[in-house]
Design a protein around this motif. Structure first.
Motif: not given
Ligand SMILES: *[C@@H]1O[C@H](CO)[C@@H](O)[C@H](O)[C@H]1NC(C)=O
Ligand SMILES: *[C@@H]1O[C@H](CO)[C@@H](O)[C@H](O)[C@H]1NC(C)=O
Length: 562
Positions: A111, A114, A131, A134-136, A151, A153, A157
């Motif tokens: 991430n 983030h 997301y 696991c935002c990436d 991705d 993030c 983030g």
């Protein structure tokens, strides 16, 4: 981050070895803190089960080899293993509980932009972009069904940091308010301590006053008895004694006066006779002007009708009064001198008059009224009262003074008891709820309005008509457990402080209403929601800065601290 205790210890133990081994690339899904277990590129040793060794090529081969799943950090192959609740030994004979628990917290998402986090293994390559964890998008690395998770993030983030900043700001404000509450609570506690000290001094004084007034009452009562004793057998007897002496005096005066009068009359008669003889025997031819004038005056005197000097009726009264015998004179002194105090003095004083001869009554009435007032004012006689007590004014006053001193002592004692018991009451850690006691907050809920007054009561108020239903009165501060979702979306059980309210208005065919107010950290005192969990058993979720925990609170605490 919640880690199983055993892994946490392993991670700490391995920190020294890590620096030299960072050159080796970590297999997919491995967090930096677990990298040391994956350094040997030939053989992999299962983390929780060192007896099980497999070729390194079997790591992340999408087949679960290790009983703890540690050979599949980047796939869902071992996701059938439990993370939080281990399978029982009976399910897999030959394995210990630890062996059946996942060694890793989940699939590690870097991430970047983030903050890193773990995704549960079953969500790896399941075709859904997780997301929030696991935002990436790296959890869907195999692109199942052509799914690509971009991705995100950077934006996630940024939003998170903004929210986090707001949360921090709110938390800072809440902790500031908590500090104020603590200060106020401690001020109140100090005030109670001061009150107790002050009351102790006041009680000592009041106690001394009561004792001295008790002694005083004894003395006055004793004096009261003495006054009566010295005057005779009772107050009436004393009065009778006084009256008898006075009557005696008067009688003697009358006897004396009558004697003097009679003597004077005798002498007057003698003189009159001399003058009569002189008138007859004088020689009128003697031309003596002085003698002639004297004779003329005598003639004038004798011609005047002077009436009877002695009035028979009056004489009889005098005879009556001067009789020496008490009984014949109409006053039974003996009776009065031996009378017991049976009824009110005032009554007796009037009755006494009835025993006197009529000629004395007027005199007695005047004098007695004056004497009675004098005696009353000096505490010899009690003022006439309805309850016919025969207590003197001085004794009554002493008794009243003692009573009022005792009352104020009792009052002070009850005050100090209240303050002492308040000091012993549970007001939470550092007594913080002292500062909130009695503060009320309310929340609209359709046709009702709910009210919570800290450490006092909970209420339901009908908006139409305004009828108030008590939902309980405060009983105690307690710990309670509530289920919450953590960041990973798992249900976890959390301990919270709750305020319990019981014995509210009774329910038809049910229990008395009660409310459990669960407290949560918040900048404001606020009711978030109210629910009726069971018939007439309510719960309220209330935020307050009082339960916020700052860095200084993060020391292990025990329940009895609350
Ligand atoms: C201390 O005593 C005063 C006077 O009796 C009273 O008004 C006050 O409420 C007491 N303080 C507390 C905290 O109970
Ligand atoms: C409700 O409270 C009253 C007294 O306040 C008590 O007499 C009664 O037994 C209680 N009822 C129940 C069901 O607990």
């Amino acid at each position: 981050m919640r880690l199983p205790q055993s892994l946490f210890l392993l991670a700490v133990a391995g920190t020294s070895a890590r620096a030299s081994s960072d050159k080796v690339a970590r297999p997919r899904g491995v967090a930096p803190e677990f990298a040391k277990f994956y350094q040997d590129t030939k053989t992999f040793t299962c983390i929780s089960n060192p007896a099980v060794q497999i070729p390194y090529s079997a790591v992340n081969d999408d087949f679960c080899d290790c009983p703890d799943g540690s050979d599949e950090p980047g796939t869902a192959a071992c996701s059938h293993l439990s993370r939080n609740s281990p399978l029982t030994v009976a399910d897999r004979p030959g394995h210990s509980e630890l062996e059946l628990t996942l060694a890793l917290p989940g699939y590690y998402c870097k991430n970047k932009g983030h903050r890193p986090s773990f995704v549960p293994f079953q969500r790896v390559n399941d075709g859904i972009c997780d997301y929030e964890l696991c935002c990436d998008g790296s959890d869907e690395w195999a692109r199942p069904g052509g799914k690509k998770c971009e991705d995100r993030c950077k934006e996630i983030g940024k939003k998170w940091r903004k929210e986090e900043e707001a949360k921090q700001k709110s938390m800072t404000a809440a902790l500031k308010k908590k500090k104020q509450l603590l200060a106020e609570a401690s001020r109140q506690e100090q005030e109670i301590q001061d009150n107790i000290s002050r009351l102790e001094v006041e009680i000592k004084d009041a106690d001394a006053k009561v004792q001295s007034l008790e002694a005083n009452l004894k003395v006055v009562e004793e004096q009261d008895r003495k006054v009566v004793r010295t005057k005779g057998k009772g107050k009436v007897n004393a009065l009778a004694g006084v009256a008898k002496a006075r009557v005696e005096e008067l009688r003697e005066s009358i006897v004396e006066l009558r004697q003097q009068r009679d003597e004077t009359l005798d002498r007057m008669k003698e003189l009159e006779e001399i003058l009569s003889k002189f008138k007859i025997e004088y020689n009128p031819n003697f031309n003596d002007e002085g003698v002639k004038r004297a004779v003329r005056s005598w003639e004038d005197y004798a011609a005047r009708d002077l009436g009877e000097i002695i009035n028979d009726a009056q004489e009889r009264d005098f005879d009556e009064i001067v009789k020496a015998d008490d009984k014949d004179s109409g006053v039974d002194w003996e009776h009065w001198e031996n009378e017991e105090d049976g009824c009110a003095d005032s009554d007796l004083v009037y009755k006494l008059a009835a025993y006197l001869p009529p000629s004395l009554v007027e005199f007695i009435e005047d004098k007695v009224l004056a004497a009675k007032a004098f005696l009353e004012d000096n505490g010899v006689l009690a003022k006439p009262s309805t309850d016919s007590t025969t207590e003197s004014k001085a004794v009554t006053e002493a008794r009243d003074a003692l009573k009022s001193a005792q009352d104020s002592l009792n009052n002070l004692n009850s005050k100090i008891r209240d303050q002492q018991s308040d000091l012993e009451k549970d007001y939470g850690t550092a007594g913080i709820f002292r500062a909130l006691k009695g503060q009320c907050i309310e929340k609209d809920a359709g046709e009702y309005k709910y009210e919570h007054c800290f450490l006092d009561s909970t209420k339901q108020v009908a908006k139409k008509g305004g009828s108030v239903t008590s939902m309980g009165k405060f009983t105690k501060i307690a710990m309670t457990t509530v289920e919450e979702l953590n960041e990973a979306g798992d249900v976890i059980t959390v301990e919270k402080i709750a305020l319990e309210y019981e014995r509210g208005q009774s329910c038809w065919n049910g229990p008395n209403r009660s409310t459990k107010v669960v407290l949560e950290c918040g900048e404001q005192n606020e009711i978030l929601k109210t629910a009726e969990d069971e018939k007439c058993v309510y719960s309220m979720l209330v935020t307050t800065p009082a339960v916020c925990r700052g860095p200084e609170d993060d020391v292990p605490r025990s329940k009895d601290e609350l």
